[in-house]
Design a protein around this motif. Structure first.
Motif, PDB file in Angstrom:
ATOM      1  N   MET A 156       0.831  -1.202   0.000  1.00  0.00           N
ATOM      2  CA  MET A 156       0.000   0.000   0.000  1.00  0.00           C
ATOM      3  C   MET A 156       0.870   1.258   0.000  1.00  0.00           C
ATOM      4  O   MET A 156       2.016   1.250   0.455  1.00  0.00           O
ATOM      5  CB  MET A 156      -0.910   0.020   1.230  1.00  0.00           C
ATOM      6  N   LEU A 157       0.278   2.325  -0.502  1.00  0.00           N
ATOM      7  CA  LEU A 157       0.916   3.634  -0.491  1.00  0.00           C
ATOM      8  C   LEU A 157      -0.034   4.651   0.121  1.00  0.00           C
ATOM      9  O   LEU A 157      -1.250   4.515   0.023  1.00  0.00           O
ATOM     10  CB  LEU A 157       1.264   4.095  -1.907  1.00  0.00           C
ATOM     11  N   ARG A 158       0.536   5.658   0.717  1.00  0.00           N
ATOM     12  CA  ARG A 158      -0.223   6.815   1.182  1.00  0.00           C
ATOM     13  C   ARG A 158       0.606   8.055   0.866  1.00  0.00           C
ATOM     14  O   ARG A 158       1.747   8.154   1.310  1.00  0.00           O
ATOM     15  CB  ARG A 158      -0.498   6.717   2.685  1.00  0.00           C
ATOM     16  N   ALA A 159       0.042   8.944   0.065  1.00  0.00           N
ATOM     17  CA  ALA A 159       0.780  10.112  -0.416  1.00  0.00           C
ATOM     18  C   ALA A 159       2.089   9.676  -1.075  1.00  0.00           C
ATOM     19  O   ALA A 159       3.133  10.311  -0.904  1.00  0.00           O
ATOM     20  CB  ALA A 159       1.035  11.097   0.713  1.00  0.00           C
ATOM     21  N   SER A 160       2.020   8.582  -1.819  1.00  0.00           N
ATOM     22  CA  SER A 160       3.145   8.036  -2.570  1.00  0.00           C
ATOM     23  C   SER A 160       4.216   7.405  -1.677  1.00  0.00           C
ATOM     24  O   SER A 160       5.250   6.961  -2.174  1.00  0.00           O
ATOM     25  CB  SER A 160       3.794   9.108  -3.465  1.00  0.00           C
ATOM     26  N   ASP A 161       3.974   7.350  -0.380  1.00  0.00           N
ATOM     27  CA  ASP A 161       4.960   6.801   0.549  1.00  0.00           C
ATOM     28  C   ASP A 161       4.595   5.383   0.949  1.00  0.00           C
ATOM     29  O   ASP A 161       3.420   5.043   1.140  1.00  0.00           O
ATOM     30  CB  ASP A 161       5.051   7.679   1.806  1.00  0.00           C
ATOM     31  N   MET A 162       5.625   4.544   1.110  1.00  0.00           N
ATOM     32  CA  MET A 162       5.442   3.151   1.486  1.00  0.00           C
ATOM     33  C   MET A 162       4.713   3.013   2.819  1.00  0.00           C
ATOM     34  O   MET A 162       5.032   3.685   3.798  1.00  0.00           O
ATOM     35  CB  MET A 162       6.802   2.467   1.599  1.00  0.00           C
ATOM     36  N   VAL A 163       3.734   2.113   2.841  1.00  0.00           N
ATOM     37  CA  VAL A 163       3.097   1.687   4.081  1.00  0.00           C
ATOM     38  C   VAL A 163       3.702   0.338   4.468  1.00  0.00           C
ATOM     39  O   VAL A 163       3.558  -0.646   3.736  1.00  0.00           O
ATOM     40  CB  VAL A 163       1.567   1.572   3.939  1.00  0.00           C
ATOM     41  N   MET A 164       4.403   0.312   5.568  1.00  0.00           N
ATOM     42  CA  MET A 164       4.993  -0.921   6.085  1.00  0.00           C
ATOM     43  C   MET A 164       3.968  -1.616   6.984  1.00  0.00           C
ATOM     44  O   MET A 164       2.955  -1.035   7.351  1.00  0.00           O
ATOM     45  CB  MET A 164       6.246  -0.619   6.902  1.00  0.00           C
ATOM     46  N   TYR A 165       4.251  -2.855   7.351  1.00  0.00           N
ATOM     47  CA  TYR A 165       3.437  -3.512   8.380  1.00  0.00           C
ATOM     48  C   TYR A 165       4.352  -4.326   9.277  1.00  0.00           C
ATOM     49  O   TYR A 165       5.423  -4.770   8.856  1.00  0.00           O
ATOM     50  CB  TYR A 165       2.348  -4.389   7.756  1.00  0.00           C
TER      51      TYR A 165
END
Length: 320
Positions: free
Chosen positions: A139-148
Motif C-alpha cells: 500500500m501507499l499513502r501520499a506516494s509513501d510506502m506503508v509498512m506492516y
C-alpha cells in the motif's frame, strides 16, 4: 519508469475502492477499527500485493573490502552499528526489497527505503519492549510506502515511522543516526566495515526500475498540495525534525550551520532514480548532518512533496 507504467492502472482501481472491507481477506489480523486514518481513499495499492516486494531478514554481511560489484558513486545506506563494524546497505538492493530487518550490537533495526519518496531511514525495531519485524504491505499513502509489522499486522507510515492502522496506531519508531553515502566514501571512512551481500532473489540488481523518476514534473500516485516557495516537488531536501533544507541551497553553500545543525554537501553520489543503471545516475551529492558537538544526527533525505505532506506546518530553511 516502466514499473510505474505497469502498476498505475491497478493503483487507480484500488484507490476507487479504498475501504477496510476490501482488505479484510488479505489482512484478517489487522484491527482496522483502530486507526488515525479519516479518509480511506488516501490509502491505495501500489500494485504489488502484501509481501509482493519481499523484505530481507537477517541479511548476509561481507567485508566491504571484498565487495567488487558496486560502482564508486553508488548510494548505500550507512548505519554505524554499536559495538561492531559499520554496516552498509546498497540502494541497488533496497530498490527491490525496500525493507531489511537486521541487528547488530544488541540493536534490532529496520533499514527502509521508499523509492517514490527517496526516503531512506533506519529505525530501531523495538516498541515498548516488544521487538517487531517489518514487511512491505503493498500500500501507499501520499506516494509513501506503508509498512506492516508481522507481530500485530498493524500498518506503519514509513516517512514518519508511525503506526497508522491497527493495534500499533500512534506508536512511533525511534529514528537512528544513519545516512546515505557513496560506496567510495563509505569504503574510505570504514575500511573494516561490512556491506550487505546480494540477496538470493531473482532480481536485476543494479538496474533502476524507476528510470528518470526524480526528473519527473510530478510525483507518482500523489494528488496533494505541492511544496511552497516554487520548490520543485522532486527536489531532494534534508529533513531534521520538522525543518527542511533543499539540496539546491546546500549544493551552493557547501555547508550550512543553523538551528543547532551543521549540514555539509559534497559531490560524488549517484542518484538511484535516474539512469537505467544505478551506478550511472547523475551526481546528486552526499550530505552529512551533525549537531554542535559533531555527532551524527537522525535525519532523512526525501523529496520536497513528501516533506510538505507529512510536515505541513514544517519550516523551510531557505536562508537569506
Amino acid at each position: 519508469m516502466r514499473i510505474i507504467t505497469i502498476i498505475v492502472a491497478l493503483a487507480i482501481a484500488g484507490a476507487a475502492q479504498a475501504q477496510p472491507a476490501r482488505w479484510q481477506g488479505q489482512w484478517p489480523n489487522t484491527d482496522f477499527a483502530t486507526t488515525d486514518i479519516t479518509d480511506w481513499s488516501e490509502i491505495m495499492s501500489g500494485g504489488p500485493p502484501k509481501d509482493g516486494i519481499p523484505a530481507i531478514d537477517d541479511p548476509r554481511m561481507v567485508p566491504a573490502a571484498s565487495e567488487t560489484r558496486l560502482g564508486p558513486a553508488e548510494p548505500v545506506m550507512v548505519w554505524p552499528a554499536p559495538e561492531g563494524p559499520a554496516r552498509a546497505y546498497p540502494i541497488r538492493y533496497l530498490l527491490w526489497h525496500e525493507i531489511v530487518n537486521d541487528a547488530a550490537g544488541g540493536v534490532p533495526v529496520a533499514v527502509t527505503y521508499c523509492p517514490l519518496c527517496n526516503s531512506g531511514m533506519v529505525f530501531d525495531r523495538r516498541v515498548e519492549g516488544q521487538e517487531l519485524s517489518f514487511g512491505v504491505s503493498g500500500m501507499l499513502r501520499a506516494s509513501d510506502m506503508v509498512m506492516y509489522d508481522r507481530q500485530t499486522e498493524s500498518w506503519w507510515q514509513q516517512a514518519i515511522g508511525t503506526g497508522i492502522v491497527g493495534e500499533m496506531t500512534g506508536r512511533e519508531l525511534e529514528l537512528l543516526p544513519a545516512w546515505m553515502d557513496s560506496w567510495e566514501r563509505y569504503l574510505a571512512a570504514y575500511p573494516e566495515g561490512l556491506v550487505m551481500d546480494e540477496p538470493d532473489w531473482s532480481r536485476d540488481y543494479g538496474r533502476n526500475p524507476y528510470v528518470s523518476y526524480d526528473s519527473s514534473a510530478r510525483p507518482f500516485l500523489y494528488s496533494g498540495e505541492m511544496p511552497p516557495h516554487d520548490i520543485a516537488p522532486l527536489m531532494r531536501v534534508v529533513r531534521v525534525g520538522d525543518r527542511a533544507w533543499t539540496f539546491s541551497r546546500l549544493r551552493e553553500a557547501g555547508s550550512v550551520s543553523e538551528a543547532g545543525v551543521t549540514i555539509t554537501w559534497e559531490a560524488g553520489q549517484a542518484s538511484a532514480l535516474d539512469a537505467s543503471a544505478v551506478a550511472q545516475g547523475r551526481d546528486v551529492g552526499n550530505v552529512r548532518v551533525r549537531d554542535a558537538q559533531g555527532r551524527d544526527m537522525p535525519h532523512d533525505v526525501l523529496f520536497a512533496f513528501a516533506f510538505h505532506v507529512f510536515w505541513p506546518e514544517g519550516e523551510w530553511m531557505l536562508g537569506g
